[in-house]
Design a protein around this motif. Structure first.
Motif, PDB file in Angstrom:
ATOM      1  N   ASN A   1      33.208 -51.354  39.328  1.00 32.10           N
ATOM      2  CA  ASN A   1      32.211 -52.249  40.002  1.00 32.10           C
ATOM      3  C   ASN A   1      30.987 -51.769  39.567  1.00 32.10           C
ATOM      4  OD1 ASN A   1      31.560 -50.216  42.057  1.00 32.10           O
ATOM      5  ND2 ASN A   1      33.143 -51.211  43.190  1.00 32.10           N
TER       6      ASN A   1
ATOM      7  N   HIS B   1      29.063 -52.200  36.966  1.00 31.77           N
ATOM      8  CA  HIS B   1      28.327 -53.104  36.488  1.00 31.77           C
ATOM      9  C   HIS B   1      27.665 -54.013  37.134  1.00 31.77           C
ATOM     10  CE1 HIS B   1      32.216 -55.113  36.767  1.00 31.77           C
ATOM     11  NE2 HIS B   1      31.591 -56.064  36.734  1.00 31.77           N
ATOM     12  N   GLU B   2      28.370 -54.382  38.683  1.00 28.07           N
ATOM     13  CA  GLU B   2      27.778 -55.163  39.397  1.00 28.07           C
ATOM     14  C   GLU B   2      26.640 -54.568  40.102  1.00 28.07           C
ATOM     15  OE1 GLU B   2      30.620 -58.016  41.589  1.00 28.07           O
ATOM     16  OE2 GLU B   2      31.940 -56.175  41.251  1.00 28.07           O
TER      17      GLU B   2
ATOM     18  N   GLU C   1      23.800 -54.566  37.794  1.00 34.28           N
ATOM     19  CA  GLU C   1      23.044 -55.722  37.822  1.00 34.28           C
ATOM     20  C   GLU C   1      22.182 -56.019  39.014  1.00 34.28           C
ATOM     21  OE1 GLU C   1      24.067 -60.632  37.439  1.00 34.28           O
ATOM     22  OE2 GLU C   1      25.676 -59.080  37.199  1.00 34.28           O
ATOM     23  N   PHE C   2      22.650 -55.685  40.142  1.00 33.01           N
ATOM     24  CA  PHE C   2      21.920 -55.635  41.389  1.00 33.01           C
ATOM     25  C   PHE C   2      20.538 -55.037  41.349  1.00 33.01           C
ATOM     26  CE2 PHE C   2      20.725 -53.252  45.117  1.00 33.01           C
ATOM     27  CZ  PHE C   2      20.161 -54.045  45.922  1.00 33.01           C
TER      28      PHE C   2
ATOM     29  N   ARG D   1      28.146 -56.091  50.411  1.00 34.64           N
ATOM     30  CA  ARG D   1      28.230 -57.498  49.605  1.00 34.64           C
ATOM     31  C   ARG D   1      28.375 -58.376  50.716  1.00 34.64           C
ATOM     32  NH1 ARG D   1      30.787 -58.108  44.530  1.00 34.64           N
ATOM     33  NH2 ARG D   1      31.689 -56.269  44.420  1.00 34.64           N
TER      34      ARG D   1
ATOM     35  N   ASN E   1      27.987 -61.317  46.544  1.00 36.06           N
ATOM     36  CA  ASN E   1      26.839 -60.945  46.164  1.00 36.06           C
ATOM     37  C   ASN E   1      26.444 -59.346  46.683  1.00 36.06           C
ATOM     38  OD1 ASN E   1      26.371 -62.934  44.205  1.00 36.06           O
ATOM     39  ND2 ASN E   1      25.605 -64.023  46.173  1.00 36.06           N
ATOM     40  N   ILE E   2      26.107 -58.383  45.702  1.00 41.13           N
ATOM     41  CA  ILE E   2      25.612 -57.139  46.420  1.00 41.13           C
ATOM     42  C   ILE E   2      24.271 -57.454  46.541  1.00 41.13           C
ATOM     43  CG2 ILE E   2      25.082 -54.694  45.729  1.00 41.13           C
ATOM     44  CD1 ILE E   2      27.407 -54.924  43.680  1.00 41.13           C
TER      45      ILE E   2
END
Length: 294
Positions: free
Chosen positions: A163, A165-166, A169-170, A210, A214-215
């Motif tokens: 995770n 990459h998430e 992005e956050f 989350r 969404n984080i």
């Protein structure tokens, strides 16, 4: 004479070998505290026999040295003094804590001390951060209760390679939304991305909140002896109670038997950050001083 070289990520195992010689639960000479800020402070290192030294660039243009990591503290301090004498510069020790000062007083007789309030670490009881119990934490509990009411489907998850990459992005979205006009902010942001790009090499751990998939908050830290150190803590404040929630969830998840304290580092002189960190009622401020040995 000591030979100093630029500190790089490949030297993380070396610090891990010597971190056992830390005298205090201050954030200096931890993996996160050292490597995230190594370029901002121009950190270089020297390794001699059974001693590890760090040199930093000070704001006044002088060179300073962290309290050395070594089993024989007196020998290490004298080695630093000899090095400075050989290069014709004064010995300046940076961010010396009260416990470390006792060794300075043993070895040297003539020195000047300047307390640096902006460098003081905020240390909390781990159980306080995990529970927010009692009247003094009523404000934090109110924010958390409202968060839970507004976002019933929230989850706390560990950061993994799957995770990551998430989380990245956050953070990029967070950085662009809450950007500050400060060199330290940009430097920290760059190193947070470096941490994510070198997740295994850093060896730190982290978690995130989350909501609706969404984080919206993240935290990263490490454990040394009886202390959990928080090196990164970011939250989207458009979610009510986001910071209070990530503080509590991170503490609940990672505090285990033997972890008595949580160090949330210094405030770098930021008034808003100082007010926030004081509101969590630290049990101790680790005062740090710069010491000029004459």
């Amino acid at each position: 004479m000591l030979q100093f070289e630029k500190l790089e990520l490949k030297h993380i195992p070396l610090l891990n070998e010597y971190i056992k010689y830390k005298l205090d639960n201050n954030c200096d000479c931890t993996i996160g505290g050292t490597f995230i800020w190594r370029d901002y402070y121009g950190v270089s290192y020297a390794h001699k026999e059974d001693m590890l030294f760090f040199k930093v660039d000070m704001s006044d243009g002088m060179e300073g040295y962290c309290f050395p990591l070594a089993e024989n503290k007196e020998k290490a301090l004298l080695t630093l003094k000899e090095h400075c004498s050989e290069i014709g510069r004064p010995l300046i020790l940076c961010s010396v804590t009260d416990i470390e000062m006792k060794y300075v007083e043993k070895v040297f007789t003539d020195f000047e001390v300047r307390v640096e309030r902006d460098k003081a670490d905020y240390v909390y009881n781990s159980i306080d951060m995990a529970e927010f119990a009692g009247r003094r934490y009523s404000g934090q509990r109110n924010h958390i209760n409202k968060f839970k009411k507004l976002y019933e489907n929230y989850t706390f998850e560990e950061i993994t390679e799957d995770n990551l990459h998430e989380v990245r992005e956050f953070f990029v979205n967070y950085f662009n939304t809450y950007k500050k006009d400060a060199d330290s902010y940009d430097e920290e942001a760059g190193k947070i991305l470096e941490f994510m790009d070198n997740f295994k090499q850093y060896g730190l751990f982290g978690g995130f909140l989350r909501v609706d998939g969404n984080i919206m908050a993240m935290s990263v830290g490490e454990i040394v002896d009886d202390t959990l150190y928080i090196h990164i803590e970011k939250a989207d404040i458009s979610y009510h109670g986001a910071y209070q929630m990530i503080v509590q969830c991170f503490a609940k998840h990672y505090v285990r038997e033997g972890i008595e304290y949580i160090n949330r580092e210094d405030d770098m002189g930021d008034p808003g950050l100082r007010t926030s960190k004081m509101s969590y009622h630290p049990v101790r401020l680790i005062d740090k001083s710069d010491v000029l040995v004459k």
